[in-house]
Design a protein around this motif. Structure first.
Motif, short mmCIF file in Angstrom:
data_model
loop_
_atom_site.label_atom_id
_atom_site.label_comp_id
_atom_site.label_asym_id
_atom_site.label_seq_id
_atom_site.Cartn_x
_atom_site.Cartn_y
_atom_site.Cartn_z
N GLU A 181 0.83 -1.21 0.00
CA GLU A 181 0.00 0.00 0.00
C GLU A 181 0.86 1.26 0.00
O GLU A 181 0.57 2.22 -0.71
N HIS A 217 2.45 1.62 -3.45
CA HIS A 217 1.48 2.19 -4.39
C HIS A 217 1.34 3.70 -4.18
O HIS A 217 1.32 4.47 -5.15
N PHE A 218 1.27 4.14 -2.93
CA PHE A 218 1.17 5.57 -2.64
C PHE A 218 2.39 6.32 -3.17
O PHE A 218 2.26 7.39 -3.77
N GLU A 235 5.08 10.28 -7.06
CA GLU A 235 5.68 10.25 -8.39
C GLU A 235 7.08 9.63 -8.40
O GLU A 235 8.05 10.27 -8.79
N TRP A 236 7.14 8.36 -7.97
CA TRP A 236 8.39 7.60 -8.05
C TRP A 236 8.96 7.73 -9.45
O TRP A 236 8.26 7.49 -10.43
N SER A 259 8.25 0.71 -11.45
CA SER A 259 7.72 0.26 -10.16
C SER A 259 8.51 -0.92 -9.60
O SER A 259 8.65 -1.05 -8.39
N ILE A 275 4.44 5.46 -5.60
CA ILE A 275 4.45 5.47 -7.06
C ILE A 275 3.43 6.45 -7.62
O ILE A 275 3.74 7.25 -8.51
N GLU A 276 2.22 6.40 -7.09
CA GLU A 276 1.13 7.20 -7.64
C GLU A 276 1.11 8.64 -7.15
O GLU A 276 0.91 9.56 -7.94
N GLU A 277 1.29 8.84 -5.86
CA GLU A 277 1.13 10.18 -5.29
C GLU A 277 2.43 10.96 -5.17
O GLU A 277 2.43 12.18 -5.30
#
Length: 91
Positions: free
Chosen positions: A8, A11-12, A18-19, A23, A14-16
């Motif tokens: 979780e 995912h945060f 901006e990794w 992934s 990567i998405e929020e």
């Protein structure tokens, strides 16, 4: 539950947050600080996510590299704050 925490949070990030890489490059031991992902603003965003998603308190004194440098460290920090019967808030 602990691998759920890593997934979780991954995912945060990567998405929020901006990794910047693929992934699959965001391994459990990758330094989020050295990779430039966790600057002061992103660290606050991550702390807020952990508080709201897992219903835990993140005090100012907790916001140190030891607790947030890697997914492993974040998982250990969150797990140490969770009551034994707690589950994440439904999204």
């Amino acid at each position: 539950m602990t691998s759920d925490i890593k997934n979780e949070v991954r995912h945060f990030i990567i998405e929020e947050l901006e990794w910047p890489g693929d992934s699959d490059q965001l391994g459990d031991g990758v330094s989020l600080i050295d990779e430039g992902v966790l600057d002061s603003l992103n660290l606050l965003e991550l702390a807020h996510f952990l508080q709201s998603h897992y219903r835990i308190r993140v005090e100012d004194i907790d916001v140190v590299a030891q607790n947030f440098e890697t997914l492993d460290a974040i998982e250990a920090f969150v797990a140490s704050r969770l009551p034994t019967s707690s589950s994440p808030v439904a999204q």
